[in-house]
Scaffold this motif. Structure first.
Motif, PDB file in Angstrom:
ATOM      1  N   GLN A 314      97.929  17.044  -6.928  1.00  0.00           N
ATOM      2  CA  GLN A 314      99.285  16.571  -7.158  1.00  0.00           C
ATOM      3  C   GLN A 314     100.168  17.754  -7.537  1.00  0.00           C
ATOM      4  O   GLN A 314      99.699  18.738  -8.117  1.00  0.00           O
ATOM      5  N   LYS A 315     101.451  17.670  -7.258  1.00  0.00           N
ATOM      6  CA  LYS A 315     102.357  18.787  -7.514  1.00  0.00           C
ATOM      7  C   LYS A 315     103.306  18.499  -8.673  1.00  0.00           C
ATOM      8  O   LYS A 315     104.411  19.058  -8.748  1.00  0.00           O
ATOM      9  N   THR A 316     102.890  17.630  -9.592  1.00  0.00           N
ATOM     10  CA  THR A 316     103.708  17.302 -10.744  1.00  0.00           C
ATOM     11  C   THR A 316     102.986  17.712 -12.021  1.00  0.00           C
ATOM     12  O   THR A 316     101.755  17.818 -12.063  1.00  0.00           O
ATOM     13  N   ASP A 317     103.768  17.970 -13.084  1.00  0.00           N
ATOM     14  CA  ASP A 317     103.239  18.351 -14.393  1.00  0.00           C
ATOM     15  C   ASP A 317     102.270  19.535 -14.258  1.00  0.00           C
ATOM     16  O   ASP A 317     102.554  20.471 -13.517  1.00  0.00           O
ATOM     17  N   ILE A 318     101.108  19.490 -14.890  1.00  0.00           N
ATOM     18  CA  ILE A 318     100.190  20.629 -14.808  1.00  0.00           C
ATOM     19  C   ILE A 318      99.553  20.728 -13.416  1.00  0.00           C
ATOM     20  O   ILE A 318      99.046  21.779 -13.028  1.00  0.00           O
ATOM     21  N   GLY A 319      99.632  19.649 -12.639  1.00  0.00           N
ATOM     22  CA  GLY A 319      99.170  19.710 -11.255  1.00  0.00           C
ATOM     23  C   GLY A 319      99.923  20.758 -10.454  1.00  0.00           C
ATOM     24  O   GLY A 319      99.371  21.358  -9.522  1.00  0.00           O
ATOM     25  N   LEU A 320     101.188  21.013 -10.812  1.00  0.00           N
ATOM     26  CA  LEU A 320     101.963  22.055 -10.142  1.00  0.00           C
ATOM     27  C   LEU A 320     101.326  23.423 -10.374  1.00  0.00           C
ATOM     28  O   LEU A 320     101.321  24.277  -9.477  1.00  0.00           O
ATOM     29  N   ALA A 321     100.758  23.632 -11.562  1.00  0.00           N
ATOM     30  CA  ALA A 321     100.080  24.896 -11.857  1.00  0.00           C
ATOM     31  C   ALA A 321      98.828  25.049 -10.999  1.00  0.00           C
ATOM     32  O   ALA A 321      98.555  26.135 -10.473  1.00  0.00           O
ATOM     33  N   VAL A 322      98.067  23.971 -10.852  1.00  0.00           N
ATOM     34  CA  VAL A 322      96.861  24.011 -10.020  1.00  0.00           C
ATOM     35  C   VAL A 322      97.243  24.303  -8.569  1.00  0.00           C
ATOM     36  O   VAL A 322      96.618  25.130  -7.894  1.00  0.00           O
ATOM     37  N   TYR A 323      98.277  23.633  -8.096  1.00  0.00           N
ATOM     38  CA  TYR A 323      98.764  23.843  -6.725  1.00  0.00           C
ATOM     39  C   TYR A 323      99.185  25.295  -6.522  1.00  0.00           C
ATOM     40  O   TYR A 323      98.819  25.938  -5.513  1.00  0.00           O
ATOM     41  N   ASN A 324      99.917  25.852  -7.476  1.00  0.00           N
ATOM     42  CA  ASN A 324     100.362  27.241  -7.389  1.00  0.00           C
ATOM     43  C   ASN A 324      99.183  28.203  -7.330  1.00  0.00           C
ATOM     44  O   ASN A 324      99.163  29.140  -6.522  1.00  0.00           O
ATOM     45  N   ARG A 325      98.153  27.967  -8.172  1.00  0.00           N
ATOM     46  CA  ARG A 325      96.986  28.861  -8.171  1.00  0.00           C
ATOM     47  C   ARG A 325      96.237  28.773  -6.842  1.00  0.00           C
ATOM     48  O   ARG A 325      95.763  29.788  -6.312  1.00  0.00           O
ATOM     49  N   LEU A 326      96.129  27.576  -6.291  1.00  0.00           N
ATOM     50  CA  LEU A 326      95.423  27.406  -5.023  1.00  0.00           C
ATOM     51  C   LEU A 326      96.216  27.991  -3.853  1.00  0.00           C
ATOM     52  O   LEU A 326      95.626  28.539  -2.908  1.00  0.00           O
ATOM     53  N   LEU A 327      97.526  27.891  -3.902  1.00  0.00           N
ATOM     54  CA  LEU A 327      98.349  28.547  -2.882  1.00  0.00           C
ATOM     55  C   LEU A 327      98.070  30.045  -2.866  1.00  0.00           C
ATOM     56  O   LEU A 327      97.877  30.649  -1.804  1.00  0.00           O
ATOM     57  N   ARG A 328      98.020  30.640  -4.048  1.00  0.00           N
ATOM     58  CA  ARG A 328      97.821  32.080  -4.134  1.00  0.00           C
ATOM     59  C   ARG A 328      96.376  32.453  -3.805  1.00  0.00           C
ATOM     60  O   ARG A 328      96.113  33.488  -3.187  1.00  0.00           O
ATOM     61  N   ALA A 329      95.425  31.600  -4.227  1.00  0.00           N
ATOM     62  CA  ALA A 329      94.016  31.867  -3.897  1.00  0.00           C
ATOM     63  C   ALA A 329      93.788  31.842  -2.397  1.00  0.00           C
ATOM     64  O   ALA A 329      92.923  32.551  -1.872  1.00  0.00           O
ATOM     65  N   SER A 330      94.553  31.021  -1.700  1.00  0.00           N
ATOM     66  CA  SER A 330      94.421  30.902  -0.245  1.00  0.00           C
ATOM     67  C   SER A 330      95.283  31.902   0.513  1.00  0.00           C
ATOM     68  O   SER A 330      95.248  31.943   1.747  1.00  0.00           O
ATOM     69  N   GLY A 331      96.051  32.703  -0.240  1.00  0.00           N
ATOM     70  CA  GLY A 331      96.991  33.596   0.457  1.00  0.00           C
ATOM     71  C   GLY A 331      98.056  32.803   1.183  1.00  0.00           C
ATOM     72  O   GLY A 331      98.523  33.199   2.259  1.00  0.00           O
ATOM     73  N   PHE A 332      98.433  31.633   0.619  1.00  0.00           N
ATOM     74  CA  PHE A 332      99.410  30.719   1.208  1.00  0.00           C
ATOM     75  C   PHE A 332      98.945  30.158   2.543  1.00  0.00           C
ATOM     76  O   PHE A 332      99.751  29.844   3.418  1.00  0.00           O
ATOM     77  N   ASN A 333      97.627  30.020   2.685  1.00  0.00           N
ATOM     78  CA  ASN A 333      97.062  29.410   3.879  1.00  0.00           C
ATOM     79  C   ASN A 333      96.999  27.894   3.674  1.00  0.00           C
ATOM     80  O   ASN A 333      95.993  27.329   3.261  1.00  0.00           O
ATOM     81  N   LEU A 334      98.127  27.229   3.928  1.00  0.00           N
ATOM     82  CA  LEU A 334      98.298  25.805   3.647  1.00  0.00           C
ATOM     83  C   LEU A 334      98.412  25.026   4.950  1.00  0.00           C
ATOM     84  O   LEU A 334      99.223  25.345   5.818  1.00  0.00           O
ATOM     85  N   VAL A 335      97.578  23.985   5.072  1.00  0.00           N
ATOM     86  CA  VAL A 335      97.638  23.073   6.217  1.00  0.00           C
ATOM     87  C   VAL A 335      98.243  21.759   5.743  1.00  0.00           C
ATOM     88  O   VAL A 335      97.700  21.099   4.863  1.00  0.00           O
ATOM     89  N   LYS A 336      99.375  21.382   6.320  1.00  0.00           N
ATOM     90  CA  LYS A 336     100.025  20.108   5.969  1.00  0.00           C
ATOM     91  C   LYS A 336      99.711  19.074   7.034  1.00  0.00           C
ATOM     92  O   LYS A 336     100.012  19.270   8.205  1.00  0.00           O
ATOM     93  N   LEU A 337      99.093  17.968   6.637  1.00  0.00           N
ATOM     94  CA  LEU A 337      98.688  16.916   7.583  1.00  0.00           C
ATOM     95  C   LEU A 337      99.698  15.776   7.612  1.00  0.00           C
ATOM     96  O   LEU A 337     100.485  15.616   6.696  1.00  0.00           O
TER      97      LEU A 337
END
Length: 337
Positions: A314-337
Motif C-alpha cells: 500500500q502507498k499510504t502511511d508507513i506503507g509509502l516508506a516501504v514502497y519508496n524503499r522497494l522502488l529504490r531497491a529495484s532501481g525503479f523497475n516497476l511493472v504496473k498491471l
C-alpha cells in the motif's frame, strides 16, 4: 584485520563503545529504525572511517544523532518556531530534519551543503551511547553502501565484520525502515524520504507539507536535488528486483510462467497459500512489512536468487516508506498491471 565483537548493551559495554568513539573509532549502534554506524560528528578522521567502511559516496551527507535539545542548538544556526513545534511533537523518534547548519558542523558531514540533517532517536541504547559521549554522533545505516539496511546485529556483522571493532546488540529494530526525512523552512515542510512519521502526522503541525518528486521517481541526472543521496541505488540485494503493482490475481498471472529454481516472489502473508514454491512473505500490513522488508531482501541473497518479483505494498502511511524503499531497491523497475 580488525576483530569485530557483538556486545550486549550493558552500561559497561556502552561506556567501552563511547571510549572507542572518543578515540576516533567507529561502532555500530541500534536505533528504533535500523542499525547505525556511529562516529563523533565533530571528528573529521572518524567520519572519514564511516565512508571507508561502508564504501559510501563522499557527496552523500550524514545524519547527526542527538540526545538532548542543547545539541540541536549547537548544530543549527536557525531555530524557527516550526522547527521547535516539530521537535516538541516528534522527538525522540524516527524523524530527521534538514535545517541551516551552524559553523561547528564539518563539511564532510554535510557534503559541503549549507544545511545539516539532525535526528533524536528514541532507542534507549542509542540515547545512552550519545549521552556517554557527550556530543552528537553521525550514524548512517551500518551496512555496505547500496545493500539492504541492517535491522539486527547479525546483519551488521555480515556486512562489516573486520571493518569495525564493536556492535552494540539492541535486538531487532522496532520499525525496520529508516527515519522520515523532512526539510524545514519557516512555514513549509518538504518530505524527502517517507518513514514512520507520515504526511498526515506532519500536517498536524504544519498545513503546508509537500512530497519531493524523488520519492516516486528516479531523479534526472541534470537536476540539482535537495538530498544528494537519492542519486544512488539503495537497499538492493544482489538479485534483480522487480516491483509489481497489481491485484493478487494480476500478480499471479504475471509471474505464472516466470518462477524457476533461481526466481522467487515476495507477497503479503495472506497471499502465501496461492503459491506452491519459491515464495517469501513480508507481512500482513504496512507496519509488519516495514519491520520485515530488509530482512526479506537479505533472505533473497541467502537463497542465491537471481530475480525476485515483489508485490507492491500500500502507498499510504508507513506503507509509502516501504514502497519508496522497494522502488529504490529495484532501481525503479516497476511493472504496473
Amino acid at each position: 584485520m580488525i576483530y569485530t565483537k557483538i556486545l550486549k548493551p550493558t552500561d559497561e559495554n556502552i561506556s567501552c563503545c563511547a571510549s572507542l568513539i572518543k578515540s576516533s573509532d567507529i561502532v555500530a549502534m541500534p536505533t528504533e529504525t535500523v542499525y547505525g554506524l556511529a562516529a563523533s560528528a565533530y571528528d573529521k578522521n572518524a567520519v572519514a572511517k564511516i565512508f571507508d567502511a561502508k564504501g559510501r559516496p563522499q557527496d552523500n551527507p550524514l545524519i547527526c544523532h542527538i540526545s538532548n535539545f542543547d545539541m540541536l542548538l549547537n548544530l543549527t544556526c536557525k531555530m524557527s518556531n516550526l522547527l521547535y513545534r516539530i521537535a516538541e511533537r516528534f522527538w525522540p523518534g524516527p524523524l530527521t530534519v534538514i535545517v541551516p547548519r551552524s559553523d561547528c558542523v564539518l563539511d564532510i558531514v554535510t557534503a559541503g551543503l549549507d544545511t545539516v540533517a539532525i535526528r533524536f532517536p528514541s532507542h534507549i541504547v542509542a540515547q545512552k551511547l550519545i549521552n556517554e559521549c557527550g556530543f552528537p554522533l553521525v550514524a548512517p545505516s551500518a551496512n555496505l553502501s547500496g545493500t539492504p539496511s541492517p535491522t539486527t546485529a547479525a546483519h551488521v556483522y555480515d556486512d562489516l565484520k573486520g571493518k569495525i571493532k564493536a556492535i552494540l546488540d539492541g535486538g531487532t529494530c522496532k520499525i525496520g525502515v529508516e527515519s522520515t526525512i523532512i526539510k524545514v523552512d519557516d512555514n513549509e515542510i518538504k518530505l524527502l524520504r517517507p518513514g514512520a512519521i507520515t504526511i498526515k502526522m506532519l500536517q498536524k503541525v504544519c498545513k503546508n507539507v509537500t512530497a519531493d518528486i524523488t520519492i516516486f521517481n528516479k531523479p534526472d541526472e541534470n537536476i540539482k536535488v535537495i538530498s544528494p543521496g537519492v542519486k544512488y541505488k539503495h537497499y538492493s540485494p544482489k538479485a534483480n528486483v522487480i516491483l509489481v503493482d497489481g491485484s493478487l490475481s494480476q500478480f499471479k498471472k504475471y509471474i505464472s510462467d516466470k518462477l524457476d529454481n533461481n526466481t522467487f516472489c515476495v507477497v503479503f502473508d495472506e497471499d502465501q497459500a496461492h503459491f506452491k514454491n519459491n515464495v517469501l512473505t513480508y507481512g500482513k500490513d504496512s507496519l509488519s512489512q516495514a519491520h520485515n522488508i530488509f530482512s526479506v531482501l537479505r533472505k533473497v541473497d541467502d537463497l542465491k536468487a537471481n530475480t525476485v518479483f515483489i508485490r507492491c505494498p500500500q502507498k499510504t502511511d508507513i506503507g509509502l516508506a516501504v514502497y519508496n524503499r522497494l522502488l529504490r531497491a529495484s532501481g525503479f523497475n516497476l511493472v504496473k498491471l
